[in-house]
Design a protein around this motif. Structure first.
Motif, short mmCIF file in Angstrom:
data_model
loop_
_atom_site.label_atom_id
_atom_site.label_comp_id
_atom_site.label_asym_id
_atom_site.label_seq_id
_atom_site.Cartn_x
_atom_site.Cartn_y
_atom_site.Cartn_z
N UNK A 1 1.67 5.48 -20.53
CA UNK A 1 2.25 4.60 -19.69
C UNK A 1 1.97 5.09 -18.38
N UNK A 2 1.80 6.41 -17.88
CA UNK A 2 1.58 6.96 -16.69
C UNK A 2 0.34 6.62 -16.10
N UNK A 3 -0.87 6.55 -16.84
CA UNK A 3 -2.21 6.32 -16.14
C UNK A 3 -2.11 4.73 -16.05
N UNK A 4 -1.39 3.98 -16.73
CA UNK A 4 -1.28 2.48 -16.25
C UNK A 4 -0.73 2.40 -14.99
N UNK B 1 -0.58 1.16 -9.14
CA UNK B 1 -0.23 1.66 -7.57
C UNK B 1 -1.72 1.60 -6.98
N UNK B 2 -2.84 1.95 -7.79
CA UNK B 2 -4.12 1.84 -6.91
C UNK B 2 -4.45 0.46 -6.62
N UNK B 3 -4.19 -0.59 -7.46
CA UNK B 3 -4.26 -1.93 -7.27
C UNK B 3 -3.78 -2.43 -5.93
N UNK B 4 -2.40 -1.97 -5.81
CA UNK B 4 -1.52 -2.13 -4.64
C UNK B 4 -2.28 -1.78 -3.44
N UNK B 5 -2.68 -0.53 -3.54
CA UNK B 5 -3.23 -0.18 -2.33
C UNK B 5 -4.67 -0.72 -1.96
N UNK C 1 0.90 -1.18 -0.09
CA UNK C 1 -0.15 0.00 0.05
C UNK C 1 0.91 1.30 0.00
N UNK C 2 1.91 1.25 0.70
CA UNK C 2 2.86 2.50 0.86
C UNK C 2 3.41 2.53 -0.61
N UNK C 3 3.67 1.49 -1.16
CA UNK C 3 4.21 1.67 -2.58
C UNK C 3 3.37 1.98 -3.48
N UNK C 4 2.06 1.57 -3.72
CA UNK C 4 1.15 1.99 -4.42
C UNK C 4 0.73 3.53 -4.10
N UNK C 5 0.54 4.06 -2.86
CA UNK C 5 0.70 5.46 -2.53
C UNK C 5 1.71 6.10 -3.02
#
Length: 187
Positions: free
Chosen positions: A69-72, A77-81, A39-43
């Motif tokens: 590629x930025x939106x991807x 990151x959102x998936x990780x959170x 979650x920290x990496x995703x955030x």
């Protein structure tokens, strides 16, 4: 747009494989704290791209890399959170599940929906930048409209009490203007 489809597709795929109650029955049952670093990496990924978009829009007028590629990466990151938040034993879920953020989350679609017209009305033109006081006024107006919408439109629909609310509104006289023709008009 096709560019934004990745978020929907990744979210749908995650929903198929990462179901919180199924995870709690399997081998990941006690591994919630191990997901908090994700979650920290995703955030951090999300925060970086927020900063980058803000910086590039202000200095360059746009950010072409965001659409290459930025939106991807923001989606990743959102998936990780989400993976961490959805685990019932992860600290991230308790942190982001606090009452203040829960209220904001329940009203987030309304805030998303109403903020743009309010800010545009305050700015009067796309080229005008918002000052901090203008931003705060716009945020307060957006929050007020969102709360009214949430209480009088969204909740009655969610709780299946639209018919009751509408009939009460109609009986109390609020619908009176629709029942009788205006003065001087013949039907």
């Amino acid at each position: 747009t096709p560019m934004r489809a990745t978020g929907l597709l990744l979210g749908a795929a995650l929903a198929l494989v990462w179901r919180p109650y199924a995870v709690m029955r399997g081998g990941m049952k006690n591994k919630g704290p191990l997901l908090d670093p994700l979650a920290v990496v995703g955030a951090a990924i999300i925060a970086f791209f927020m900063w980058k978009a803000h910086h590039d829009i202000n200095s360059l007028g746009g950010d072409p890399w965001l659409f290459r590629g930025g939106i991807f990466l923001v989606d990743i990151g959102t998936i990780l959170v989400i993976v961490a938040v959805a685990h019932l034993r992860a600290f991230t879920g308790r942190l982001l599940g606090n009452p203040v953020l829960r209220v904001v989350g329940e009203r987030s679609y309304g805030l998303y929906l109403f903020h743009w017209p309010v800010f545009q009305a305050i700015r009067h033109s796309q080229e005008n930048r918002l000052s901090v006081p203008m931003f705060l006024v716009g945020l307060a107006i957006s929050a007020a409209i969102t709360e009214l919408s949430y209480r009088f439109i969204e909740l009655p629909i969610r709780e299946r009490r639209v018919r009751r609310t509408f009939s009460r509104w109609w009986r109390t006289g609020a619908g009176e203007m629709f029942r009788r023709p205006a003065i001087g008009l013949t039907v």
